[in-house]
Design a protein around this motif. Sequence first.
Motif, PDB file in Angstrom:
ATOM      1  N   UNK A  72      14.692  -2.964   4.226  1.00 43.64           N
ATOM      2  CA  UNK A  72      14.102  -4.273   4.504  1.00 43.64           C
ATOM      3  C   UNK A  72      14.080  -4.467   6.011  1.00 43.64           C
ATOM      4  N   UNK A  73      12.922  -4.885   6.527  1.00 38.39           N
ATOM      5  CA  UNK A  73      12.786  -5.172   7.953  1.00 38.39           C
ATOM      6  C   UNK A  73      12.425  -6.651   8.082  1.00 38.39           C
ATOM      7  N   UNK A  74      13.289  -7.410   8.721  1.00 41.86           N
ATOM      8  CA  UNK A  74      13.094  -8.853   8.904  1.00 41.86           C
ATOM      9  C   UNK A  74      12.381  -9.068  10.237  1.00 41.86           C
ATOM     10  N   UNK A  75      11.184  -9.653  10.179  1.00 41.92           N
ATOM     11  CA  UNK A  75      10.398  -9.873  11.386  1.00 41.92           C
ATOM     12  C   UNK A  75      11.046 -10.806  12.386  1.00 41.92           C
ATOM     13  N   UNK A  76      12.037 -11.602  11.956  1.00 34.17           N
ATOM     14  CA  UNK A  76      12.724 -12.506  12.882  1.00 34.17           C
ATOM     15  C   UNK A  76      13.734 -11.763  13.741  1.00 34.17           C
ATOM     16  N   UNK A  77      14.197 -10.611  13.264  1.00 31.31           N
ATOM     17  CA  UNK A  77      15.215  -9.841  13.980  1.00 31.31           C
ATOM     18  C   UNK A  77      14.826  -8.354  13.986  1.00 31.31           C
ATOM     19  N   UNK A  78      13.680  -8.018  14.591  1.00 33.53           N
ATOM     20  CA  UNK A  78      13.182  -6.641  14.496  1.00 33.53           C
ATOM     21  C   UNK A  78      14.031  -5.595  15.215  1.00 33.53           C
ATOM     22  N   UNK A  79      14.904  -6.019  16.128  1.00 36.41           N
ATOM     23  CA  UNK A  79      15.721  -5.045  16.852  1.00 36.41           C
ATOM     24  C   UNK A  79      17.072  -4.801  16.202  1.00 36.41           C
ATOM     25  N   UNK A  80      17.392  -5.551  15.152  1.00 40.89           N
ATOM     26  CA  UNK A  80      18.643  -5.296  14.432  1.00 40.89           C
ATOM     27  C   UNK A  80      18.560  -3.961  13.712  1.00 40.89           C
ATOM     28  N   UNK A  81      19.691  -3.301  13.526  1.00 43.47           N
ATOM     29  CA  UNK A  81      19.668  -2.058  12.739  1.00 43.47           C
ATOM     30  C   UNK A  81      19.232  -2.357  11.307  1.00 43.47           C
ATOM     31  N   UNK A  87       8.027 -20.344   8.295  1.00 43.58           N
ATOM     32  CA  UNK A  87       7.456 -19.103   7.759  1.00 43.58           C
ATOM     33  C   UNK A  87       7.825 -17.925   8.650  1.00 43.58           C
ATOM     34  N   UNK A  88       8.099 -16.788   8.014  1.00 42.33           N
ATOM     35  CA  UNK A  88       8.310 -15.548   8.759  1.00 42.33           C
ATOM     36  C   UNK A  88       7.734 -14.384   7.975  1.00 42.33           C
ATOM     37  N   UNK A  89       7.663 -13.232   8.630  1.00 38.98           N
ATOM     38  CA  UNK A  89       7.161 -12.013   7.994  1.00 38.98           C
ATOM     39  C   UNK A  89       8.287 -11.007   7.892  1.00 38.98           C
ATOM     40  N   UNK A  90       8.177 -10.162   6.869  1.00 34.40           N
ATOM     41  CA  UNK A  90       9.136  -9.083   6.661  1.00 34.40           C
ATOM     42  C   UNK A  90       8.410  -7.936   5.967  1.00 34.40           C
ATOM     43  N   UNK A  91       9.019  -6.773   5.984  1.00 33.52           N
ATOM     44  CA  UNK A  91       8.427  -5.605   5.334  1.00 33.52           C
ATOM     45  C   UNK A  91       9.484  -4.860   4.538  1.00 33.52           C
ATOM     46  N   UNK A 129       0.847  -1.178   0.000  1.00 35.34           N
ATOM     47  CA  UNK A 129       0.000   0.000   0.000  1.00 35.34           C
ATOM     48  C   UNK A 129       0.885   1.232   0.000  1.00 35.34           C
ATOM     49  N   UNK A 130       0.317   2.335  -0.511  1.00 41.17           N
ATOM     50  CA  UNK A 130       1.076   3.571  -0.643  1.00 41.17           C
ATOM     51  C   UNK A 130       1.007   4.412   0.617  1.00 41.17           C
ATOM     52  N   UNK A 131       2.042   5.206   0.814  1.00 36.87           N
ATOM     53  CA  UNK A 131       2.148   6.148   1.925  1.00 36.87           C
ATOM     54  C   UNK A 131       2.738   7.448   1.377  1.00 36.87           C
ATOM     55  N   UNK A 132       2.924   8.403   2.227  1.00 36.98           N
ATOM     56  CA  UNK A 132       3.591   9.661   1.875  1.00 36.98           C
ATOM     57  C   UNK A 132       2.980  10.319   0.637  1.00 36.98           C
ATOM     58  N   UNK A 133       1.661  10.248   0.523  1.00 38.58           N
ATOM     59  CA  UNK A 133       0.986  10.869  -0.610  1.00 38.58           C
ATOM     60  C   UNK A 133       1.374  10.268  -1.952  1.00 38.58           C
ATOM     61  N   UNK A 134       1.735   8.992  -1.941  1.00 43.92           N
ATOM     62  CA  UNK A 134       2.126   8.309  -3.174  1.00 43.92           C
ATOM     63  C   UNK A 134       3.619   8.301  -3.427  1.00 43.92           C
ATOM     64  N   UNK A 135       4.375   9.010  -2.616  1.00 42.33           N
ATOM     65  CA  UNK A 135       5.841   9.040  -2.776  1.00 42.33           C
ATOM     66  C   UNK A 135       6.536   8.032  -1.876  1.00 42.33           C
ATOM     67  N   UNK A 136       5.765   7.115  -1.324  1.00 38.19           N
ATOM     68  CA  UNK A 136       6.315   6.050  -0.499  1.00 38.19           C
ATOM     69  C   UNK A 136       5.368   4.880  -0.505  1.00 38.19           C
ATOM     70  N   UNK A 137       5.857   3.738  -0.030  1.00 41.45           N
ATOM     71  CA  UNK A 137       4.996   2.569   0.087  1.00 41.45           C
ATOM     72  C   UNK A 137       5.613   1.576   1.060  1.00 41.45           C
ATOM     73  N   UNK A 138       4.759   0.678   1.517  1.00 40.23           N
ATOM     74  CA  UNK A 138       5.164  -0.377   2.446  1.00 40.23           C
ATOM     75  C   UNK A 138       4.565  -1.670   1.928  1.00 40.23           C
ATOM     76  N   UNK A 139       5.332  -2.742   1.979  1.00 40.57           N
ATOM     77  CA  UNK A 139       4.723  -4.035   1.703  1.00 40.57           C
ATOM     78  C   UNK A 139       4.963  -4.982   2.863  1.00 40.57           C
ATOM     79  N   UNK A 140       3.931  -5.783   3.110  1.00 40.13           N
ATOM     80  CA  UNK A 140       3.937  -6.795   4.168  1.00 40.13           C
ATOM     81  C   UNK A 140       4.098  -8.146   3.477  1.00 40.13           C
ATOM     82  N   UNK A 141       5.151  -8.863   3.822  1.00 34.62           N
ATOM     83  CA  UNK A 141       5.499 -10.114   3.151  1.00 34.62           C
ATOM     84  C   UNK A 141       5.409 -11.297   4.095  1.00 34.62           C
TER      85      UNK A 141
END
Length: 164
Positions: free
Chosen positions: A83-92, A63-67, A43-55
């Motif tokens: 990339x945000x890995x749901x298995x390691x959400x506190x990693x930089x 199975x794991x989730x990432x964004x 889905x889009x964010x930032x008025x169309x100048x950004x987006x996020x996907x949920x994987x």
Amino acid sequence: MSASGEHDFDFLAGTWKVRHRRLKARLAGCTDWETFGGTSTMWQTLGGRGNIDDNVIELPSGTYRAASVRAFDTGTDQWAIWWIDGRTPHNPLDPGMRGRFENGVGEFFADETLEGRPIRVRFIWSDITPASARWQQAFSEDGGKTWETNWVMDFERTASPGRA
């Protein structure tokens, strides 16, 4: 793809079934691939100048989730991707990929490390239609002279935006 680039990822809005193909070992001379399924909803964010996907990534080991988070910089006409890995959400967060689309193909690059070694990373978005798209990831140990493609995702649309 738009002239300014800010709408280049509009094609990805909606819900997708994803077929993954990934090398079992990277930059190790491996030729053994594993395949698995997944889904992605963007889905889009930032008025169309950004987006996020949920994987949802259905690895053989579990199975794991990432964004993915993407933002368009109007000053440079480039996208940044994290990339945000749901298995390691506190990693930089990894360094953001930077790049743009030209002639319907998106190329994005970043310098990262793999097992303590400096590498160059490339993402390619290609074969984009209203119902399908392809993403590939490749690593280079020689500054981008040669590349090893290590992950391919084939997207098949299951729902358009607003009908997910």
